[in-house]
Scaffold this active site. Structure first.
Site, PDB file in Angstrom:
ATOM      1  N   TYR A 109       0.871  -1.174   0.000  1.00 55.94           N
ATOM      2  CA  TYR A 109       0.000   0.000   0.000  1.00 55.94           C
ATOM      3  C   TYR A 109       0.903   1.217   0.000  1.00 55.94           C
ATOM      4  CZ  TYR A 109      -3.261   3.516   1.866  1.00 55.94           C
ATOM      5  OH  TYR A 109      -4.023   4.650   2.069  1.00 55.94           O
ATOM      6  N   ASP A 114       9.394   2.601  -0.876  1.00 54.49           N
ATOM      7  CA  ASP A 114       8.415   3.240   0.000  1.00 54.49           C
ATOM      8  C   ASP A 114       8.811   2.882   1.437  1.00 54.49           C
ATOM      9  OD1 ASP A 114       6.316   3.879   1.662  1.00 54.49           O
ATOM     10  OD2 ASP A 114       4.758   3.202   0.290  1.00 54.49           O
ATOM     11  N   LYS A 166       5.781   9.220   8.394  1.00 52.38           N
ATOM     12  CA  LYS A 166       5.660   8.710   9.755  1.00 52.38           C
ATOM     13  C   LYS A 166       6.770   9.199  10.710  1.00 52.38           C
ATOM     14  CE  LYS A 166       2.857   4.793   8.278  1.00 52.38           C
ATOM     15  NZ  LYS A 166       1.488   4.939   8.676  1.00 52.38           N
TER      16      LYS A 166
HETATM   17  N1  HOZ Z   1      -1.665   4.078   6.240  1.00 51.41           N
HETATM   18  C1  HOZ Z   1      -1.441   3.449   7.489  1.00 51.41           C
HETATM   19  C2  HOZ Z   1      -0.579   2.282   7.337  1.00 51.41           C
HETATM   20  N2  HOZ Z   1      -1.195   1.183   6.805  1.00 51.41           N
HETATM   21  C3  HOZ Z   1      -2.696   3.054   8.175  1.00 51.41           C
HETATM   22  C4  HOZ Z   1      -3.330   4.164   8.785  1.00 51.41           C
HETATM   23  C5  HOZ Z   1      -4.535   4.552   8.056  1.00 51.41           C
HETATM   24  O1  HOZ Z   1      -4.727   4.196   6.886  1.00 51.41           O
HETATM   25  O2  HOZ Z   1      -5.271   5.255   8.705  1.00 51.41           O
END
Ligand code: HOZ
Length: 434
Positions: free
Chosen positions: A144, A238, A266
């Protein structure tokens, strides 16, 4: 344990917020029940509005690597707040954070700050296309890379949670240049290169963290890089999750594979909204104002977020918690495996440093297909029992758990007790339904 206030806020939130949340994973869709509303957090602990206290293994999905409200970060941010929140002009701290980031990632001579991991990746992809003059991008199923149109296919994270193969509202044209490969399977990448000569790059989470944690096997990353370079394509890492988390220099430092373009988020903001993408000079010189690839942002390089990032990374470097993460991670992994054995539950635990998660399957999990063999009903039982016993986990089988350097021996004891009770409940439920 009561969740009355959370329930009330959830109902209230449904009126003006979509599903009462601002990001789908928070809605607890795949585990049932109402989402928790949080009141505050400190160190390794998080407290909901009902006053329930948990050991936090969500950690805002990764950024809070020092735990919540670390003294040094809080002090630095409080000081910065007194000077102004946003100027739309450059500040010295942007240069300071850029230096920390570029020093940590040898493949990055220059960096551009943005506001989120999604923005970092969509810009990184644009940059790969601008540099190579090619259109196609390969992504791996289960990875993702944020919610940009082009990569919202065969994606993990919230899409996996909601069992959506792709998102509505993404036009066919937006994904026509996206090719899908299988994680840990170089042949699945090679096949695309046999058919297409306009592949700009391959984007990968060097440690998969959005289909649960999935680790590259053997020389997969090295071989991938060597192969795609032979075809003139770029490796786009990523490292939104793994940057400064797997090691100070990210998964690339640990795995010894330098990417052409690196995307971060992050941890580099320490809990404030920061993303970044960077590369060596010849690639970054394509970005405006030096080059013709346009990318911009009113709040990019925000002064408060920069201070959040600088103070977090300085403290992280000082603490150097990575070998400790390894030990604690291993301990938790063993706690899970021991309980699974005792209660005869099929379990595979995947872990890479301070990221991990269990899959309720007997298969080894090295790609998305294998990850999806997990028993999500068991996970839901597990999740709620962990909550009831004081451990806050991501409410999805396909999100990684994270460790912070604030975790204590007492926290690990809480986790151990909660795991024991959770597996006991799983066995009970399993017996009832089978
Ligand atoms: N994108 C974050 C990691 N998978 C998850 C948090 C979210 O989508 O709120």
């Amino acid at each position: 344990m009561e969740f009355k206030k959370s329930k009330k806020l959830f109902e209230k939130g449904l009126v003006n917020l979509v599903g009462a949340v601002n990001s789908p994973v928070r809605a607890f869709s795949s585990v049932g029940g109402n989402p928790l509303f949080i009141k505050k957090a400190r160190g390794s602990q998080i407290i909901d509005v009902d006053g329930n206290k948990y050991v936090d293994l969500v950690l805002s999905y990764g950024p809070m690597i020092l735990g919540h409200r670390h003294n040094k970060v809080q002090k630095a941010v409080n000081k910065a707040l007194k000077k102004g929140y946003s100027f739309g002009a450059s500040t010295e701290n942007e240069i300071a954070l850029a230096k920390i980031v570029c020093d940590a990632f040898p493949g990055m001579d220059k960096v551009r700050f943005v506001n989120s991991g999604t923005e970092a990746v969509l810009s990184g992809i644009r940059l790969a296309r601008a540099f190579t003059g090619r259109d196609k991008i390969i992504k791996f199923s289960g990875c993702y890379h944020g919610h940009q149109d082009a990569l919202l296919v065969a994606a993990g994270s919230g899409l996996a949670t909601l069992s959506l193969p792709s998102s509505k509202g993404v036009p066919e044209g937006a994904v026509k240049n996206t090719l899908i490969a299988t994680y840990n399977d170089l042949d699945s990448v090679k096949k695309h290169f046999e058919k297409h000569d306009d592949i700009a790059g391959v984007i990968i989470e060097p440690i998969g963290g959005n289909m649960g944690v999935v680790v590259p096997q053997g020389n997969f990353l090295k071989d991938l890089k060597e192969f795609i370079h032979s075809k003139g394509a770029l490796l786009i890492a990523d490292e939104v999750m793994t940057g400064f988390r797997s090691k100070f220099g990210g998964a690339q430092e640990l795995l010894g594979v330098e990417a052409d373009i690196t995307c971060l988020g992050k941890v580099i903001g320490g809990g404030f909204p920061v993303g970044a993408y960077g590369a060596r000079n010849e690639i970054m010189e394509n970005v405006a104002p030096l080059g013709g690839m346009y990318q911009a942002g009113t709040l990019s390089g925000n002064p408060i977020a920069m201070v959040g990032g600088i103070s977090t990374l300085k403290e992280l470097k000082r603490q150097n918690p990575y070998s400790e993460f390894e030990k604690i991670g291993e301990k938790i992994e063993n706690i899970l495996l021991k309980a699974a054995k005792k209660y005869e539950i099929d379990l595979t635990v995947n872990r890479f440093g301070s990221m991990m998660n269990p899959f309720f399957t007997k298969l080894k999990v090295t790609n998305f297909e294998q990850a999806q063999t997990t028993d999500t009903d068991m996970f839901a039982t597990f999740f709620w029992e962990m909550i009831k016993n004081g451990v806050f986990l991501p409410p999805s089988q396909f999100e990684a758990w994270f460790l912070s350097s604030a975790i204590s021996k007492e926290d690990i004891a809480t986790i151990e007790k909660a795991v024991e009770k959770s597996f006991f409940e799983i066995q009970k439920n399993h017996e009832r339904t089978s």
